[in-house]
Design an enzyme around this catalytic site. Structure first.
Site, PDB file in Angstrom:
ATOM      1  N   ARG A   1       0.814  -1.222   0.000  1.00 26.07           N
ATOM      2  CA  ARG A   1       0.000   0.000   0.000  1.00 26.07           C
ATOM      3  C   ARG A   1       0.846   1.269   0.000  1.00 26.07           C
ATOM      4  O   ARG A   1       0.427   2.289   0.548  1.00 26.07           O
ATOM      5  CB  ARG A   1      -0.952   0.040   1.204  1.00 26.07           C
ATOM      6  CG  ARG A   1      -2.116  -0.911   1.103  1.00 26.07           C
ATOM      7  CD  ARG A   1      -3.180  -0.379   0.152  1.00 26.07           C
ATOM      8  NE  ARG A   1      -4.097  -1.459  -0.215  1.00 26.07           N
ATOM      9  CZ  ARG A   1      -5.216  -1.728   0.435  1.00 26.07           C
ATOM     10  NH1 ARG A   1      -5.584  -0.985   1.446  1.00 26.07           N
ATOM     11  NH2 ARG A   1      -5.974  -2.717   0.050  1.00 26.07           N
TER      12      ARG A   1
ATOM     13  N   ARG B   1      -3.701   5.843   0.425  1.00 31.00           N
ATOM     14  CA  ARG B   1      -4.203   7.115   0.954  1.00 31.00           C
ATOM     15  C   ARG B   1      -3.220   7.874   1.827  1.00 31.00           C
ATOM     16  O   ARG B   1      -3.467   9.031   2.155  1.00 31.00           O
ATOM     17  CB  ARG B   1      -5.497   6.868   1.719  1.00 31.00           C
ATOM     18  CG  ARG B   1      -6.667   6.705   0.758  1.00 31.00           C
ATOM     19  CD  ARG B   1      -7.965   6.513   1.492  1.00 31.00           C
ATOM     20  NE  ARG B   1      -7.929   5.266   2.236  1.00 31.00           N
ATOM     21  CZ  ARG B   1      -8.955   4.420   2.348  1.00 31.00           C
ATOM     22  NH1 ARG B   1     -10.097   4.711   1.779  1.00 31.00           N
ATOM     23  NH2 ARG B   1      -8.844   3.323   3.043  1.00 31.00           N
TER      24      ARG B   1
ATOM     25  N   ARG C   1      -7.739  10.890  -5.975  1.00 30.53           N
ATOM     26  CA  ARG C   1      -8.948  10.243  -5.472  1.00 30.53           C
ATOM     27  C   ARG C   1     -10.094  11.216  -5.255  1.00 30.53           C
ATOM     28  O   ARG C   1     -11.250  10.818  -5.241  1.00 30.53           O
ATOM     29  CB  ARG C   1      -8.644   9.511  -4.164  1.00 30.53           C
ATOM     30  CG  ARG C   1      -8.150   8.103  -4.341  1.00 30.53           C
ATOM     31  CD  ARG C   1      -9.251   7.156  -4.786  1.00 30.53           C
ATOM     32  NE  ARG C   1     -10.080   6.755  -3.651  1.00 30.53           N
ATOM     33  CZ  ARG C   1     -11.357   7.030  -3.522  1.00 30.53           C
ATOM     34  NH1 ARG C   1     -11.978   7.726  -4.444  1.00 30.53           N
ATOM     35  NH2 ARG C   1     -12.020   6.605  -2.482  1.00 30.53           N
TER      36      ARG C   1
ATOM     37  N   ASP D   1      -6.284  -3.667  -7.778  1.00 25.80           N
ATOM     38  CA  ASP D   1      -6.892  -4.204  -6.568  1.00 25.80           C
ATOM     39  C   ASP D   1      -7.133  -5.703  -6.688  1.00 25.80           C
ATOM     40  O   ASP D   1      -7.423  -6.223  -7.761  1.00 25.80           O
ATOM     41  CB  ASP D   1      -8.196  -3.495  -6.208  1.00 25.80           C
ATOM     42  CG  ASP D   1      -8.578  -3.804  -4.766  1.00 25.80           C
ATOM     43  OD1 ASP D   1      -7.923  -3.274  -3.859  1.00 25.80           O
ATOM     44  OD2 ASP D   1      -9.493  -4.622  -4.544  1.00 25.80           O
TER      45      ASP D   1
ATOM     46  N   TYR E   1     -13.862 -13.161   0.265  1.00 26.15           N
ATOM     47  CA  TYR E   1     -14.611 -11.968  -0.173  1.00 26.15           C
ATOM     48  C   TYR E   1     -15.900 -12.353  -0.891  1.00 26.15           C
ATOM     49  O   TYR E   1     -16.946 -11.722  -0.712  1.00 26.15           O
ATOM     50  CB  TYR E   1     -13.740 -11.081  -1.075  1.00 26.15           C
ATOM     51  CG  TYR E   1     -12.819 -10.202  -0.270  1.00 26.15           C
ATOM     52  CD1 TYR E   1     -13.303  -9.079   0.399  1.00 26.15           C
ATOM     53  CD2 TYR E   1     -11.476 -10.495  -0.132  1.00 26.15           C
ATOM     54  CE1 TYR E   1     -12.473  -8.281   1.170  1.00 26.15           C
ATOM     55  CE2 TYR E   1     -10.634  -9.700   0.636  1.00 26.15           C
ATOM     56  CZ  TYR E   1     -11.147  -8.594   1.293  1.00 26.15           C
ATOM     57  OH  TYR E   1     -10.331  -7.817   2.061  1.00 26.15           O
TER      58      TYR E   1
HETATM   59  O1  CP3 Z   1       0.028  -1.845  -2.379  1.00 22.10           O
HETATM   60  C1  CP3 Z   1      -0.170  -0.984  -3.243  1.00 22.10           C
HETATM   61  O2  CP3 Z   1       0.153   0.213  -3.101  1.00 22.10           O
HETATM   62  C2  CP3 Z   1      -0.739  -1.428  -4.569  1.00 22.10           C
HETATM   63  C3  CP3 Z   1      -2.141  -1.384  -4.716  1.00 22.10           C
HETATM   64  C4  CP3 Z   1      -3.058  -2.316  -3.950  1.00 22.10           C
HETATM   65  C5  CP3 Z   1      -4.368  -1.907  -3.590  1.00 22.10           C
HETATM   66  N1  CP3 Z   1      -5.037  -2.994  -3.071  1.00 22.10           N
HETATM   67  C6  CP3 Z   1      -4.911  -0.569  -3.785  1.00 22.10           C
HETATM   68  C7  CP3 Z   1      -6.048  -0.145  -2.960  1.00 22.10           C
HETATM   69  C8  CP3 Z   1      -2.917  -3.651  -3.565  1.00 22.10           C
HETATM   70  C9  CP3 Z   1      -1.681  -4.546  -3.653  1.00 22.10           C
HETATM   71  C10 CP3 Z   1      -4.177  -4.075  -3.030  1.00 22.10           C
HETATM   72  C11 CP3 Z   1      -4.437  -5.450  -2.578  1.00 22.10           C
HETATM   73  C12 CP3 Z   1      -5.636  -5.727  -1.796  1.00 22.10           C
HETATM   74  N2  CP3 Z   1      -6.916  -5.253  -1.982  1.00 22.10           N
HETATM   75  C13 CP3 Z   1      -5.682  -6.642  -0.725  1.00 22.10           C
HETATM   76  C14 CP3 Z   1      -4.526  -7.471  -0.252  1.00 22.10           C
HETATM   77  C15 CP3 Z   1      -3.612  -6.633   0.534  1.00 22.10           C
HETATM   78  C16 CP3 Z   1      -3.929  -6.598   1.968  1.00 22.10           C
HETATM   79  O3  CP3 Z   1      -4.243  -5.501   2.448  1.00 22.10           O
HETATM   80  O4  CP3 Z   1      -3.839  -7.650   2.591  1.00 22.10           O
HETATM   81  C17 CP3 Z   1      -6.997  -6.662  -0.231  1.00 22.10           C
HETATM   82  C18 CP3 Z   1      -7.475  -7.491   0.940  1.00 22.10           C
HETATM   83  C19 CP3 Z   1      -7.768  -5.804  -1.039  1.00 22.10           C
HETATM   84  C20 CP3 Z   1      -9.226  -5.530  -0.940  1.00 22.10           C
HETATM   85  C21 CP3 Z   1      -9.418  -4.124  -0.602  1.00 22.10           C
HETATM   86  N3  CP3 Z   1      -9.346  -3.080  -1.518  1.00 22.10           N
HETATM   87  C22 CP3 Z   1      -9.588  -3.563   0.690  1.00 22.10           C
HETATM   88  C23 CP3 Z   1      -9.704  -4.358   1.973  1.00 22.10           C
HETATM   89  C24 CP3 Z   1      -9.614  -2.177   0.532  1.00 22.10           C
HETATM   90  C25 CP3 Z   1      -9.697  -1.149   1.623  1.00 22.10           C
HETATM   91  C26 CP3 Z   1     -11.028  -0.582   1.816  1.00 22.10           C
HETATM   92  C27 CP3 Z   1     -10.884   0.814   2.330  1.00 22.10           C
HETATM   93  O5  CP3 Z   1     -11.747   1.618   1.994  1.00 22.10           O
HETATM   94  O6  CP3 Z   1      -9.897   1.107   3.027  1.00 22.10           O
HETATM   95  C28 CP3 Z   1      -9.459  -1.892  -0.843  1.00 22.10           C
HETATM   96  C29 CP3 Z   1      -9.382  -0.571  -1.462  1.00 22.10           C
HETATM   97  C30 CP3 Z   1      -8.032  -0.112  -1.922  1.00 22.10           C
HETATM   98  N4  CP3 Z   1      -7.196  -0.856  -2.685  1.00 22.10           N
HETATM   99  C31 CP3 Z   1      -7.418   1.145  -1.681  1.00 22.10           C
HETATM  100  C32 CP3 Z   1      -6.189   1.141  -2.337  1.00 22.10           C
HETATM  101  C33 CP3 Z   1      -5.189   2.251  -2.440  1.00 22.10           C
HETATM  102  C34 CP3 Z   1      -8.010   2.281  -0.857  1.00 22.10           C
HETATM  103  C35 CP3 Z   1      -9.288   2.717  -1.442  1.00 22.10           C
HETATM  104  C36 CP3 Z   1      -9.394   4.166  -1.774  1.00 22.10           C
HETATM  105  O7  CP3 Z   1      -8.513   4.764  -2.417  1.00 22.10           O
HETATM  106  O8  CP3 Z   1     -10.424   4.714  -1.405  1.00 22.10           O
END
Ligand code: CP3
Length: 344
Positions: free
Chosen positions: A23, A27, A36, A72, A147
């Site tokens: 990540r 954010r 965003r 994602d 999921y």
């Molecule tokens: O790591 C990075 O910077 C690369 C991008 C990346 C994202 N998601 C961007 C993202 C990666 C590698 C992921 C993987 C991902 N997505 C996982 C596995 C990683 C982990 O955390 O164990 C999982 C479980 C997801 C599913 C998912 N997508 C979740 C749980 C969330 C968070 C929800 C939230 O609102 O916080 C997301 C959204 C997400 N994916 C964001 C980002 C930058 C944040 C959403 C936003 O910008 O509003």
């Protein structure tokens, strides 16, 4: 050294310990928050030009040794027929949830070149410009299944466990479908130019050691084996895996990613020194001022003891409220902390 991340994946000596953050593009970055404000997360991920820019931004801003594709975990599930929404505050929602054998049968096979062409295009664009290796990624079958079954994130994964115990045949069909889809997707990412792959089994630690070994590890193993033909190194990451690290590691991965709940030296010993290790500072440490977290970061490096094959990372993703400057300072700290590094 531009390739210190890849060298460490193969357990070759390096000049400094490589570091990147899960990540790193999220954010906690002001540049990301600005984008965003105008676009949804999934909209950004579907736009190869913007996604490539976001992928590269932390490399320039933080000085990390690897880029991770901005995308994602849930996008392949959408292509297989689930509807995915990322809602502010409540996390992802998937519908309709998979609760019965018939729901499994409705999931479509994945054709990555067609369904996820935008991801492959993002990889090609990043590779045109990137100065550091690019990591592609995907979910492990269990984490993706959770999921689909829960219809989103979960604390206790009760529906997933119920499904696994009550519908063993449907469970195996679901895992088979996800294993196949993710194998094709990850191999397509390597073909498009990803130089390493990370398989996220983020929630595997919710399982008992018995269920993990019997009902999940065989599918992860099948997926990880199917990636061997790509010749790129694979990082197998999970959290809360300390209770069954031996079976987690035996499912595969050139590098095993661990969270902060286990001391790195103990984890490495259990994983075996014929594998690399990635981790494992507590992401919450970075909410404290640098003078408070330096000792914890030094402790991780001391436990790695300069052995080839350590990639420094947090034990899970960067928390959104993390000061960006702390990430910059941590990269410098890891790079300057060379006493322990045996190598060139
Ligand atoms: O790591 C990075 O910077 C690369 C991008 C990346 C994202 N998601 C961007 C993202 C990666 C590698 C992921 C993987 C991902 N997505 C996982 C596995 C990683 C982990 O955390 O164990 C999982 C479980 C997801 C599913 C998912 N997508 C979740 C749980 C969330 C968070 C929800 C939230 O609102 O916080 C997301 C959204 C997400 N994916 C964001 C980002 C930058 C944040 C959403 C936003 O910008 O509003």
């Amino acid at each position: 050294m531009k390739d210190r991340f890849l060298r460490a994946c193969w357990r070759e000596p390096v000049d400094r310990t490589p570091v990147w953050f899960m990540r790193q593009a999220g954010r906690s970055s002001a540049a990301y928050r600005e984008l965003r404000a105008r676009h949804g997360m999934l909209e950004l991920a579907r736009d190869p030009k913007l996604a490539a820019e976001i992928t590269m931004q932390p490399v320039h801003e933080l000085g990390v040794d690897a880029a991770i594709l901005f995308s994602d975990l849930l996008l392949p599930l959408e292509a297989m027929g689930a509807s995915v929404a990322l809602e502010e505050g409540t996390g992802p929602r998937l519908s309709p949830p998979v609760r019965k054998g018939e729901d499994v049968a409705r999931l479509r096979a994945l054709d990555p070149e067609k369904d996820l062409a935008f991801v492959l295009e993002t990889i090609r664009r990043v590779r045109e410009k990137a100065e550091v290796p690019l990591i592609g990624f995907g979910g492990a079958p269990f984490t993706l299944a959770s999921y689909l079954i829960e219809g989103g994130g979960s604390r206790d994964f009760l529906e997933t466990k119920r499904f696994l115990h009550a519908e063993p045949d449907a469970w195996d069909r679901l895992m088979a479908r996800l294993t196949e889809a993710l194998g094709a997707f990850l191999r397509a990412q390597a073909d498009a130019g990803a130089q390493a792959l990370q398989v996220f089994d983020s929630w595997a630690g919710a399982l008992s050691p018995l269920d993990y070994a019997a009902r999940v590890a065989p599918w992860s193993r099948k997926l990880l084996r199917s990636l061997e033909e790509t010749d790129v190194p694979v990082i197998h990451f999970g959290t809360n895996t300390a209770g069954f690290l031996e079976s987690f590691r035996s499912a595969g991965g050139d590098v095993v990613g661990v969270d902060w709940r286990v001391p790195l030296d103990e984890a490495w010993h259990r994983i075996g020194e014929d594998r690399g290790i990635q981790g494992n500072l507590d992401p919450a440490a970075l909410l404290d001022p640098p003078e408070a977290w330096r000792a914890a970061a030094a402790d991780v490096l001391r436990r790695a003891d300069g052995r080839p094959g350590h990639i420094f990372n947090l034990g899970h993703g960067v928390l959104p409220q993390t000061p960006r400057e702390s990430l910059q300072l941590l990269v410098q700290f890891v790079h300057e902390h060379q006493e322990g590094v045996r190598g060139t």
